[in-house]
Design an enzyme around this catalytic site. Structure first.
Site, PDB file in Angstrom:
ATOM      1  N   GLY A  12      14.909  46.401   3.625  1.00  0.00           N
ATOM      2  CA  GLY A  12      16.320  46.637   3.275  1.00  0.00           C
ATOM      3  C   GLY A  12      16.703  45.711   2.136  1.00  0.00           C
ATOM      4  O   GLY A  12      17.834  45.240   2.045  1.00  0.00           O
ATOM      5  N   ALA A  13      15.722  45.490   1.253  1.00  0.00           N
ATOM      6  CA  ALA A  13      15.850  44.455   0.224  1.00  0.00           C
ATOM      7  C   ALA A  13      16.901  44.743  -0.828  1.00  0.00           C
ATOM      8  O   ALA A  13      17.335  43.832  -1.531  1.00  0.00           O
ATOM      9  CB  ALA A  13      14.500  44.275  -0.464  1.00  0.00           C
ATOM     10  N   GLY A  15      19.770  46.467  -0.091  1.00  0.00           N
ATOM     11  CA  GLY A  15      21.023  46.809   0.586  1.00  0.00           C
ATOM     12  C   GLY A  15      22.115  45.771   0.336  1.00  0.00           C
ATOM     13  O   GLY A  15      21.900  44.732  -0.299  1.00  0.00           O
ATOM     14  N   ALA A  18      21.610  42.182   1.863  1.00  0.00           N
ATOM     15  CA  ALA A  18      20.594  41.455   1.106  1.00  0.00           C
ATOM     16  C   ALA A  18      21.186  40.966  -0.207  1.00  0.00           C
ATOM     17  O   ALA A  18      20.994  39.815  -0.602  1.00  0.00           O
ATOM     18  CB  ALA A  18      19.390  42.357   0.858  1.00  0.00           C
ATOM     19  N   HIS A 191      26.124  35.450  12.253  1.00  0.00           N
ATOM     20  CA  HIS A 191      26.249  34.512  11.138  1.00  0.00           C
ATOM     21  C   HIS A 191      27.242  33.382  11.426  1.00  0.00           C
ATOM     22  O   HIS A 191      27.156  32.324  10.829  1.00  0.00           O
ATOM     23  CB  HIS A 191      26.542  35.233   9.812  1.00  0.00           C
ATOM     24  CG  HIS A 191      27.973  35.620   9.598  1.00  0.00           C
ATOM     25  ND1 HIS A 191      28.545  36.687  10.225  1.00  0.00           N
ATOM     26  CD2 HIS A 191      28.945  35.087   8.820  1.00  0.00           C
ATOM     27  CE1 HIS A 191      29.810  36.801   9.831  1.00  0.00           C
ATOM     28  NE2 HIS A 191      30.090  35.835   8.978  1.00  0.00           N
ATOM     29  N   TYR A 192      28.126  33.585  12.418  1.00  0.00           N
ATOM     30  CA  TYR A 192      29.024  32.481  12.760  1.00  0.00           C
ATOM     31  C   TYR A 192      28.254  31.277  13.311  1.00  0.00           C
ATOM     32  O   TYR A 192      28.673  30.142  13.147  1.00  0.00           O
ATOM     33  CB  TYR A 192      30.133  32.954  13.718  1.00  0.00           C
ATOM     34  CG  TYR A 192      31.385  33.256  12.922  1.00  0.00           C
ATOM     35  CD1 TYR A 192      31.397  34.322  12.020  1.00  0.00           C
ATOM     36  CD2 TYR A 192      32.520  32.445  12.988  1.00  0.00           C
ATOM     37  CE1 TYR A 192      32.510  34.576  11.226  1.00  0.00           C
ATOM     38  CE2 TYR A 192      33.627  32.697  12.199  1.00  0.00           C
ATOM     39  CZ  TYR A 192      33.618  33.758  11.320  1.00  0.00           C
ATOM     40  OH  TYR A 192      34.716  33.981  10.520  1.00  0.00           O
ATOM     41  N   GLU A 230      41.922  37.262   9.836  1.00  0.00           N
ATOM     42  CA  GLU A 230      41.468  37.688   8.504  1.00  0.00           C
ATOM     43  C   GLU A 230      42.619  38.324   7.747  1.00  0.00           C
ATOM     44  O   GLU A 230      43.453  39.006   8.339  1.00  0.00           O
ATOM     45  CB  GLU A 230      40.331  38.695   8.633  1.00  0.00           C
ATOM     46  CG  GLU A 230      39.077  38.098   9.215  1.00  0.00           C
ATOM     47  CD  GLU A 230      37.934  39.081   9.146  1.00  0.00           C
ATOM     48  OE1 GLU A 230      37.254  39.117   8.118  1.00  0.00           O
ATOM     49  OE2 GLU A 230      37.734  39.830  10.116  1.00  0.00           O
ATOM     50  N   HIS A 254      30.842  37.053  17.556  1.00  0.00           N
ATOM     51  CA  HIS A 254      31.209  35.743  16.987  1.00  0.00           C
ATOM     52  C   HIS A 254      32.044  34.889  17.945  1.00  0.00           C
ATOM     53  O   HIS A 254      31.725  33.727  18.197  1.00  0.00           O
ATOM     54  CB  HIS A 254      32.016  35.913  15.693  1.00  0.00           C
ATOM     55  CG  HIS A 254      31.350  36.782  14.668  1.00  0.00           C
ATOM     56  ND1 HIS A 254      29.987  36.788  14.461  1.00  0.00           N
ATOM     57  CD2 HIS A 254      31.858  37.669  13.773  1.00  0.00           C
ATOM     58  CE1 HIS A 254      29.697  37.639  13.503  1.00  0.00           C
ATOM     59  NE2 HIS A 254      30.805  38.190  13.069  1.00  0.00           N
TER      60      HIS A 254
HETATM   61  C1  BG6 Z   1      31.578  40.296  10.201  1.00  0.00           C
HETATM   62  C2  BG6 Z   1      32.524  41.417  10.544  1.00  0.00           C
HETATM   63  O1  BG6 Z   1      30.669  40.085  11.226  1.00  0.00           O
HETATM   64  O2  BG6 Z   1      32.316  39.099   9.950  1.00  0.00           O
HETATM   65  C3  BG6 Z   1      33.540  41.612   9.451  1.00  0.00           C
HETATM   66  O3  BG6 Z   1      31.770  42.605  10.748  1.00  0.00           O
HETATM   67  C4  BG6 Z   1      34.246  40.305   9.160  1.00  0.00           C
HETATM   68  O4  BG6 Z   1      34.478  42.606   9.813  1.00  0.00           O
HETATM   69  C5  BG6 Z   1      33.229  39.208   8.878  1.00  0.00           C
HETATM   70  O5  BG6 Z   1      35.102  40.492   8.053  1.00  0.00           O
HETATM   71  C6  BG6 Z   1      33.921  37.868   8.671  1.00  0.00           C
HETATM   72  O6  BG6 Z   1      33.008  36.897   8.319  1.00  0.00           O
HETATM   73  P1  BG6 Z   1      33.442  35.608   7.500  1.00  0.00           P
HETATM   74  O7  BG6 Z   1      32.184  34.814   7.393  1.00  0.00           O
HETATM   75  O8  BG6 Z   1      33.960  36.096   6.181  1.00  0.00           O
HETATM   76  O9  BG6 Z   1      34.520  34.933   8.292  1.00  0.00           O
END
Ligand code: BG6
Length: 518
Positions: A12-13, A15, A18, A191-192, A230, A254
């Protein structure tokens, strides 16, 4: 030692993910580790496009997405870009070809360097593809891309959310994965968990154990707020978001992950990854499944209009929540009675993510120099946001115990002239990270270090779905309230907490407002 190398296969390089994060993360890894440990990376960027087209696109992406500000970086970038090989990956035959290519290159490395000191240390396969492609892809990866030379070459597979859409589908996916990969080979990204301050929650609890651990319970904590506000809306991706909604998008993953870091028991040894994971799993099993009394959902007012204009749907009403506030109740001795309020939403007044721990009045005032009065005692982990008030840091009211110093962080007592949550705090203790590292860079490095506690293990994943699945189903038929810019300062949450522990919001002409408590 000289001559160690890793094979990295990014599927998925070309995408979106990525382009946005992964190549940058790999580049950081390449430049830091390459210099420090002299290891080699053989990197394969894979996508479905035919070789000529794919190669061209990939090199454009690499050149555009990695930004450099000095000569050293530019040189590093050049060798990074040159080292990446594009490979088309669409059919099983392509997997076989890739396998031959990797084996050839690996053998080449052996020939090139002193054989005694040269070996493949590990092989990482990163899947940055739609989850519908996971089952087929993991099977082919297992069949063709495992390291051939026995010895202790590790194999790790990295996956991106969503990991299912409810408990059943998450379990099905987990079973498929387990048919091809051992648990310790699977790295699910949230990623959080790679964000600087989130990574700091457990170390903070360990280092400040003496001062804070006696307070870390329902006798002393009034409530814990875990918030992800957000400013952005979902314009441009309503078709995707409409299937998901805020609970699946950020709460099941998250916010639940952050909750675990705050609420779990600390294993004796802070370095024991298996014990940390076990503690997290135990906690998740102690959380009551969220029910209708403990949730409030809402939808921003232009959502429906955006959805209609971006899709062919003629449906008159969409029920997808873009905001939710929920209450988690933990059935254990430490937390019985303490509400954990999780809140997330789009198109709110500001971007801010944080954990706020509000202590009860029975927490002694620690400040020797001046009376505390009725100052609220709170500890806040700011994860990130759009202005300096929400920059990554840990901050505590002056009345609370001070922080211990630690590498990479600067502890200070600061006079501030700021208002947090409607309360003026002019003296605080702060812990500020010296560098705010990119979450993906942190996590890609953590895969190499085998830091599995920074990823989502199967048991925790299923336990989390257990908490959220019922409520997602229950609210799917409920029309969320509509909001135009929602002021969700958690200070106001005091008033949402009612006798039954439920949340109460006031709705006035389709606009959510919070009544003045007085
Ligand atoms: C993602 C969600 O996991 O995290 C998005 O799918 C959200 O909807 C995003 O906007 C927020 O991440 P960050 O790092 O910008 O706070």
């Amino acid at each position: 030692c000289m001559g160690n190398h890793y094979n990295i296969i990014l599927i998925g390089a070309t995408g979106d993910l990525a382009q946005k994060y992964l190549w940058r993360g790999l580049f950081d890894l390449f430049s830091q580790t390459y210099v420090k440990d002299k290891v080699q990376f053989l990197i394969y960027g894979c996508a479905r496009k035919v070789p000529d087209e794919g190669r061209k696109l990939l090199s454009e992406i690499l050149l555009n997405t990695i930004k450099c500000h000095d000569v050293e970086c530019r040189e590093m970038k050049k060798s990074f870009v040159e080292s990446i090989q594009y490979h088309q990956l669409k059919t099983e035959a392509h997997y076989k070809d890739l396998d031959s290519k990797v084996s050839e290159n690996t053998k080449g490395m052996y020939a090139m360097l002193d054989a005694e000191w040269t070996y493949e240390v590990g092989r990482l396969v990163y899947l940055s593809i739609p989850p519908s492609q996971y089952p087929k892809t993991v099977q082919l990866v297992h069949k063709h891309l495992r390291p051939r030379i026995a010895r202790n070459v590790w194999m790790r597979i990295v996956l991106e959310k969503p990991f299912g859409e409810d408990l059943d589908s998450a379990r099905d996916l987990a079973i498929t994965l387990s048919q091809h990969f051992k648990e310790e080979e699977i790295f699910r990204i949230d990623h959080y968990l790679g964000k600087t301050v989130v990574k700091q929650i457990l170390p903070f609890r360990y280092v400040s154990r003496e001062a804070y651990e006696p307070l870390w319970n329902s006798h002393h904590v009034d409530r814990v707020e875990i918030v992800m506000k957000e400013k952005v809306d979902v314009k441009g991706r309503t078709a995707f978001y409409d299937e998901v909604g805020v609970i699946r998008d950020v709460m099941q993953n998250h916010l639940t992950e952050i909750f675990c870091l705050v609420a779990m028991e600390l294993p004796v040894d802070s370095g024991n990854i298996a014990a940390i994971l076990a503690s997290k799993q135990r906690l998740l099993h102690q959380v009551e499944a969220v029910n209708e009394q403990s949730v409030l959902t809402a939808q921003y007012s232009s959502y429906h209009r955006e959805f209609i204009s971006e899709t062919t749907s003629r449906e008159s009403l969409r029920k997808t929540p873009t905001f939710a506030a929920t209450l988690l109740k933990v059935n254990n001795a430490r937390w019985k009675g303490t509400p954990f309020i999780l809140m997330g939403g789009k198109k709110l007044e500001e971007k801010a993510s944080y954990v706020r721990i509000v202590f009860k009045d029975n927490v002694m005032c620690m400040s020797a120099t001046k009376p505390c009065g009725n100052m609220q005692k709170q500890l806040i982990f700011y994860i990130g946001g759009s202005d300096h008030r929400h920059a990554p840091m840990v901050i505590a009211s002056d009345a609370l115990p001070s922080f211990a110093d630690r590498p990479g962080w600067k502890a200070q007592n600061l006079k501030l002239d700021l208002t947090y949550f409607g309360q003026s705090i002019n003296e605080t203790r702060q812990l500020i990270p010296e560098a705010d590292d990119d979450a993906y860079t942190n996590l890609i490095q953590a895969v190499f270090e085998g830091e599995r506690h920074l990823f989502v293990d199967t048991e925790s994943l299923l336990a989390s779905w257990q908490i959220w699945t019922n409520i997602i189903k229950m609210i799917s038929e409920t029309m969320p309230r509509i909001y135009h810019g929602l002021d969700v300062e958690p200070e106001l949450l005091d008033f949402y907490l009612t006798n039954g522990g439920g949340l109460k919001f006031n709705v006035d002409q389709d606009v959510i407002r919070v009544d003045d408590p007085k």
